[in-house]
Write a protein that holds these residues in place. Structure first.
Motif, PDB file in Angstrom:
ATOM      1  N   GLU A 452       0.822  -1.215   0.000  1.00  0.00           N
ATOM      2  CA  GLU A 452       0.000   0.000   0.000  1.00  0.00           C
ATOM      3  C   GLU A 452       0.856   1.264   0.000  1.00  0.00           C
ATOM      4  OE1 GLU A 452      -2.431  -0.417   3.453  1.00  0.00           O
ATOM      5  OE2 GLU A 452      -3.444  -2.221   2.710  1.00  0.00           O
ATOM      6  N   ARG A 453       2.001   1.198   0.669  1.00  0.00           N
ATOM      7  CA  ARG A 453       2.825   2.401   0.818  1.00  0.00           C
ATOM      8  C   ARG A 453       3.803   2.601  -0.338  1.00  0.00           C
ATOM      9  NH1 ARG A 453       6.498   3.878   6.187  1.00  0.00           N
ATOM     10  NH2 ARG A 453       6.777   6.080   5.659  1.00  0.00           N
ATOM     11  N   ALA A 454       4.029   1.559  -1.120  1.00  0.00           N
ATOM     12  CA  ALA A 454       5.059   1.576  -2.166  1.00  0.00           C
ATOM     13  C   ALA A 454       4.999   2.789  -3.099  1.00  0.00           C
ATOM     14  CB  ALA A 454       5.006   0.284  -2.977  1.00  0.00           C
ATOM     15  N   PRO A 455       3.821   3.206  -3.602  1.00  0.00           N
ATOM     16  CA  PRO A 455       3.787   4.337  -4.541  1.00  0.00           C
ATOM     17  C   PRO A 455       4.377   5.635  -3.996  1.00  0.00           C
ATOM     18  CG  PRO A 455       1.694   3.154  -4.564  1.00  0.00           C
ATOM     19  CD  PRO A 455       2.481   2.613  -3.410  1.00  0.00           C
ATOM     20  N   LYS A 456       4.471   5.745  -2.674  1.00  0.00           N
ATOM     21  CA  LYS A 456       5.001   6.977  -2.077  1.00  0.00           C
ATOM     22  C   LYS A 456       6.455   6.834  -1.619  1.00  0.00           C
ATOM     23  CE  LYS A 456       0.561   8.936  -0.751  1.00  0.00           C
ATOM     24  NZ  LYS A 456      -0.270   9.539   0.315  1.00  0.00           N
ATOM     25  N   LEU A 457       7.094   5.704  -1.963  1.00  0.00           N
ATOM     26  CA  LEU A 457       8.471   5.478  -1.512  1.00  0.00           C
ATOM     27  C   LEU A 457       9.477   5.396  -2.656  1.00  0.00           C
ATOM     28  CD1 LEU A 457       7.846   2.988   1.440  1.00  0.00           C
ATOM     29  CD2 LEU A 457       8.203   5.464   1.536  1.00  0.00           C
ATOM     30  N   GLY A 458       9.060   5.710  -3.868  1.00  0.00           N
ATOM     31  CA  GLY A 458       9.996   5.930  -4.972  1.00  0.00           C
ATOM     32  C   GLY A 458      10.791   4.743  -5.463  1.00  0.00           C
ATOM     33  N   GLY A 459      10.306   3.518  -5.223  1.00  0.00           N
ATOM     34  CA  GLY A 459      11.027   2.338  -5.710  1.00  0.00           C
ATOM     35  C   GLY A 459      11.687   1.517  -4.627  1.00  0.00           C
ATOM     36  N   LEU A 460      11.642   1.997  -3.382  1.00  0.00           N
ATOM     37  CA  LEU A 460      12.297   1.283  -2.276  1.00  0.00           C
ATOM     38  C   LEU A 460      11.727  -0.125  -2.105  1.00  0.00           C
ATOM     39  CD1 LEU A 460      14.267   1.563   0.222  1.00  0.00           C
ATOM     40  CD2 LEU A 460      12.218   2.057   1.547  1.00  0.00           C
ATOM     41  N   VAL A 461      10.410  -0.217  -2.085  1.00  0.00           N
ATOM     42  CA  VAL A 461       9.758  -1.511  -1.855  1.00  0.00           C
ATOM     43  C   VAL A 461      10.038  -2.459  -3.009  1.00  0.00           C
ATOM     44  CG1 VAL A 461       7.534  -2.664  -1.547  1.00  0.00           C
ATOM     45  CG2 VAL A 461       7.977  -0.471  -0.407  1.00  0.00           C
ATOM     46  N   GLU A 462       9.923  -1.956  -4.222  1.00  0.00           N
ATOM     47  CA  GLU A 462      10.165  -2.799  -5.397  1.00  0.00           C
ATOM     48  C   GLU A 462      11.602  -3.326  -5.403  1.00  0.00           C
ATOM     49  OE1 GLU A 462       6.844   0.058  -6.494  1.00  0.00           O
ATOM     50  OE2 GLU A 462       8.717   0.124  -5.360  1.00  0.00           O
ATOM     51  N   PHE A 463      12.549  -2.470  -5.023  1.00  0.00           N
ATOM     52  CA  PHE A 463      13.948  -2.905  -4.979  1.00  0.00           C
ATOM     53  C   PHE A 463      14.133  -4.051  -3.987  1.00  0.00           C
ATOM     54  CE2 PHE A 463      18.023  -2.658  -2.693  1.00  0.00           C
ATOM     55  CZ  PHE A 463      18.882  -3.015  -3.728  1.00  0.00           C
ATOM     56  N   TYR A 464      13.630  -3.865  -2.778  1.00  0.00           N
ATOM     57  CA  TYR A 464      13.851  -4.887  -1.752  1.00  0.00           C
ATOM     58  C   TYR A 464      13.072  -6.170  -1.997  1.00  0.00           C
ATOM     59  CZ  TYR A 464      17.105  -2.579   1.318  1.00  0.00           C
ATOM     60  OH  TYR A 464      18.241  -2.029   1.830  1.00  0.00           O
ATOM     61  N   ARG A 465      12.064  -6.106  -2.830  1.00  0.00           N
ATOM     62  CA  ARG A 465      11.342  -7.322  -3.181  1.00  0.00           C
ATOM     63  C   ARG A 465      11.948  -8.020  -4.395  1.00  0.00           C
ATOM     64  NH1 ARG A 465       4.893  -5.595  -2.606  1.00  0.00           N
ATOM     65  NH2 ARG A 465       4.829  -5.631  -0.309  1.00  0.00           N
ATOM     66  N   SER A 466      12.863  -7.359  -5.072  1.00  0.00           N
ATOM     67  CA  SER A 466      13.406  -7.894  -6.320  1.00  0.00           C
ATOM     68  C   SER A 466      14.632  -8.773  -6.063  1.00  0.00           C
ATOM     69  CB  SER A 466      13.810  -6.759  -7.261  1.00  0.00           C
ATOM     70  OG  SER A 466      15.083  -6.241  -6.911  1.00  0.00           O
ATOM     71  N   PRO A 467      14.938  -9.678  -6.989  1.00  0.00           N
ATOM     72  CA  PRO A 467      16.162 -10.478  -6.861  1.00  0.00           C
ATOM     73  C   PRO A 467      17.415  -9.645  -7.057  1.00  0.00           C
ATOM     74  CG  PRO A 467      15.064 -10.948  -8.953  1.00  0.00           C
ATOM     75  CD  PRO A 467      14.133 -10.071  -8.169  1.00  0.00           C
ATOM     76  N   ALA A 468      17.267  -8.408  -7.548  1.00  0.00           N
ATOM     77  CA  ALA A 468      18.422  -7.534  -7.768  1.00  0.00           C
ATOM     78  C   ALA A 468      19.108  -7.153  -6.463  1.00  0.00           C
ATOM     79  CB  ALA A 468      17.987  -6.264  -8.499  1.00  0.00           C
ATOM     80  N   ARG A 469      18.378  -7.220  -5.350  1.00  0.00           N
ATOM     81  CA  ARG A 469      18.918  -6.695  -4.083  1.00  0.00           C
ATOM     82  C   ARG A 469      20.188  -7.404  -3.630  1.00  0.00           C
ATOM     83  NH1 ARG A 469      14.166  -9.248  -0.210  1.00  0.00           N
ATOM     84  NH2 ARG A 469      15.225 -11.238   0.201  1.00  0.00           N
ATOM     85  N   VAL A 470      20.418  -8.640  -4.088  1.00  0.00           N
ATOM     86  CA  VAL A 470      21.587  -9.385  -3.615  1.00  0.00           C
ATOM     87  C   VAL A 470      22.904  -8.804  -4.116  1.00  0.00           C
ATOM     88  CG1 VAL A 470      20.267 -11.526  -3.438  1.00  0.00           C
ATOM     89  CG2 VAL A 470      21.574 -11.059  -5.522  1.00  0.00           C
ATOM     90  N   ALA A 471      22.859  -7.940  -5.158  1.00  0.00           N
ATOM     91  CA  ALA A 471      24.094  -7.370  -5.706  1.00  0.00           C
ATOM     92  C   ALA A 471      24.562  -6.138  -4.929  1.00  0.00           C
ATOM     93  CB  ALA A 471      23.904  -7.026  -7.185  1.00  0.00           C
ATOM     94  N   TRP A 472      23.818  -5.759  -3.899  1.00  0.00           N
ATOM     95  CA  TRP A 472      24.212  -4.639  -3.033  1.00  0.00           C
ATOM     96  C   TRP A 472      24.598  -5.222  -1.683  1.00  0.00           C
ATOM     97  CZ3 TRP A 472      21.433  -4.074  -7.256  1.00  0.00           C
ATOM     98  CH2 TRP A 472      21.559  -2.894  -7.998  1.00  0.00           C
ATOM     99  N   THR A 473      25.876  -5.132  -1.337  1.00  0.00           N
ATOM    100  CA  THR A 473      26.350  -5.811  -0.133  1.00  0.00           C
ATOM    101  C   THR A 473      27.344  -4.951   0.643  1.00  0.00           C
ATOM    102  OG1 THR A 473      28.269  -6.870  -1.190  1.00  0.00           O
ATOM    103  CG2 THR A 473      26.158  -8.010  -1.377  1.00  0.00           C
ATOM    104  N   PRO A 474      27.451  -5.172   1.962  1.00  0.00           N
ATOM    105  CA  PRO A 474      28.428  -4.433   2.768  1.00  0.00           C
ATOM    106  C   PRO A 474      29.858  -4.890   2.486  1.00  0.00           C
ATOM    107  CG  PRO A 474      26.653  -5.372   4.110  1.00  0.00           C
ATOM    108  CD  PRO A 474      26.580  -6.022   2.761  1.00  0.00           C
ATOM    109  N   THR A 475      30.803  -4.229   3.153  1.00  0.00           N
ATOM    110  CA  THR A 475      32.190  -4.679   3.135  1.00  0.00           C
ATOM    111  C   THR A 475      32.241  -6.124   3.616  1.00  0.00           C
ATOM    112  OG1 THR A 475      32.999  -2.445   3.556  1.00  0.00           O
ATOM    113  CG2 THR A 475      34.473  -4.266   4.136  1.00  0.00           C
TER     114      THR A 475
END
Length: 579
Positions: A452-475
């Motif tokens: 419900e909140r996703a449209p007001k968060l600019g892509g944050l929710v879609e990113f974290y639900r996507s398989p793409a998120r694994v390519a962003w990692t800490p040190t």
């Protein structure tokens, strides 16, 4: 004598009954408090209210031996931790009787306090939320509690049965090469590309851009496109709606946060390291090579990549873009001074921006938010440099994680562990994720409340639900002593930005100084079988001729720009695809 004995017996019985009654009263008050917190604060949740109550009753029972204890924990100052300090600590006290003082200080100070306790053995804090960037430090020095063994052994009686470690998105970030968990994720955020979606949609700008560059104005896939877009908005568009605008934002002040700009993880975006998720192996985004779990060098001459062609290219681009396309004054700004710049509404894009600040970027009334509360901007994957290959990490993700030290007395450690779990339990975690927008649980980000909140968060929710998120990692685990090595980055890069040395010299100096610290650690022999064991220097060409990193210089470091339509990208994410 008989009278006195009867009186004494009566007093003892009364005292016993009083304590017993008081115990029942305490328990009833705790249950009432838990019910109230669940009803009034900890909604929404992925659990039903009955399930939430069962979790809270477990906390009451597990915490009973520590009731009345006062403990101290510490974290950096961000909204998520402010919520823990002001709201969750009070709820925890009401429900368990354990009083928590949750100190909020700057990130560098957290690391300093942690080091003091690790080196002195004195108990400074009972629990730390520190970045998982220290995973390589923690698993080598042996000062940190191995949580896998703790949860199965000494800490079993205070480990939440519904903790569900596999639900944590950052579990791989806090796991050592030995497969053991050393830290419990508490909050996380990625550095993603940020852009003015509304400007990119303007037909006249799209037409003008395509006429000049030969491809569509859209989310840049590579650094060539990012540079073209920066040039286009700065030098061709120049102003929108009567306001001067710029095609890029960054900061350049010589300060510790300049180092984070690079270790978080500029070289990996350029493509300096090797393939591998969560971090490149054998060469990671710091340019450090390992043999097994042993660091063997950062310089190209030792098989590292900290001063390789890709690393030097990355620093040159950072400096060029900052001078050519950023707003006036950006060169002298630090991280904190630069934060409000995007919200002013005069910047077209930023190559990476921390999603921790999403909450401040969706506030109504700011120039980058529409009247209906939807953002004028969007976030998307950051573009990659010409040395990057499919299978490499694409950017950084901060993962602040609960860390327990062996030097903390066991009773205090157990109480701190209870509070740490309370902060990420399924009863509380979804509400906290909505407050700080730093989700750690997969089940939370997939909850209908975020749909419900996703449209007001600019892509944050879609990113974290996507398989793409694994390519962003800490040190990762290649870095054997984060505090010692991290300070080298801002000092050497700061010299280049200030014009004191060339970018090439700065990266050569950085690589050499990293090697010196690795050599010192090897001589000290304090990190066991995973401590540094340095390669002997040899001709750089030998390593450049080997597969993977360090990579030889490309003949063309600016291939044709490539972009992707944002709406198509979101559709791919929603369909479970990377792109």
């Amino acid at each position: 004598m008989q009278v006195r004995r009867v009186l004494l017996t009566g007093m003892l019985i009364a005292a016993f009954l009083g304590v017993t009654t008081l115990g029942f009263a305490d328990e009833a008050a705790q249950k009432a408090a838990a019910k109230k917190w669940i009803e009034e604060e900890f909604q929404p949740s992925t659990l039903s209210k009955d399930e939430q109550m069962k979790e809270m009753e477990w906390f009451m029972k597990a915490a009973a031996p520590f009731k009345g204890l006062e403990i101290k924990v510490v974290s950096e100052t961000i909204p998520t931790h402010e919520y823990e300090s002001k709201v969750m600590a009070k709820a925890f006290y009401d429900i368990t009787g354990i009083k928590v003082t949750h100190d909020l200080i700057q990130e560098g100070d957290v690391i300093e306090k942690l080091q003091v306790q690790m080196q002195s053995g004195e108990n400074v804090f009972d629990g730390y939320v520190n970045d998982s960037d220290l995973i390589g430090t923690h698993f080598r020095y042996g000062a940190v509690v191995n949580l896998t063994d703790w949860m199965a052994g000494e800490g079993k009686d205070v480990t939440l049965p519904t903790l569900d470690i596999d639900d944590f998105m950052g579990k791989s970030f806090t796991t050592g090469p030995d497969g053991k968990l050393y830290q419990l994720p508490d909050q996380q955020f990625a550095n993603l590309y940020w852009f003015r979606y509304d400007w990119f949609q303007r037909p006249e700008l799209k037409e003008k851009f395509k006429a000049k560059y030969g491809y569509e104005l859209g989310v840049p896939v590579n650094w060539s496109a990012y540079e073209d877009i920066a040039e286009f908005f700065t030098n061709d568009v120049k102003e929108i709606d009567g306001k001067a605008i710029y095609g890029h934002m960054d900061y350049g002040k010589k300060a510790p946060d300049l180092g984070w700009r690079f270790t978080d993880a500029w070289l990996s975006m350029a493509g300096a390291g090797d393939k591998g998720i969560p971090n490149g192996l054998p060469v990671d985004e710091w340019g450090i090579r390992v043999d097994g779990c042993r660091p063997v060098g950062a310089s190209v001459s030792r098989g590292g990549a900290a001063n390789g062609p890709a690393a030097k290219y990355a620093l040159r681009k950072y400096m060029d873009w900052l001078r050519l396309y950023a707003p006036p004054g950006a060169l002298g700004m630090d991280f904190y001074q630069s934060l409000p710049s995007l919200a002013k509404g005069n910047v077209a894009q930023q190559i990476f921006w921390y999603t921790a600040f999403t909450a401040s970027m969706v506030e109504k009334g700011t120039p980058v938010v529409n009247d209906d509360g939807t953002p004028k901007w969007r976030m998307a994957p950051s573009p990659h440099g010409p040395y990057w290959e499919e299978g490499q990490k694409l950017g950084y993700q901060d993962c602040g994680s609960w860390t327990l030290l062996k030097s903390t007395p066991v009773d205090r450690r157990k109480a701190a562990w209870l509070f740490a779990q309370f902060c990420v339990a399924k009863t509380t975690s979804l509400k906290k994720a909505h407050v700080g927008l730093n989700p750690v649980r997969d089940s939370d980000i997939r909850h209908e409340s975020f749909t419900e909140r996703a449209p007001k968060l600019g892509g944050l929710v879609e990113f974290y639900r996507s398989p793409a998120r694994v390519a962003w990692t800490p040190t990762g685990t290649n870095v054997p002593d984060y505090p010692k090595l991290a300070q080298l980055w801002w000092q050497n890069i700061g010299e280049a930005v200030a014009g004191e040395v060339t970018p090439e010299t700065a990266m050569d100096n950085l690589a050499a100084e990293q090697d010196k610290i690795l050599e010192r650690l090897e001589r000290a022999n304090v990190q066991g079988e995973c401590g540094p064991k340095m390669n002997e220097p040899r001709d750089e060409q030998y390593w450049l001729d080997q597969p993977g990193a360090p990579k030889p210089k490309l003949e063309n470091e600016k291939p044709k720009g490539e972009t992707v339509d944002y709406d198509q990208l979101i559709q791919a994410w929603n369909a479970g695809k990377v792109k």
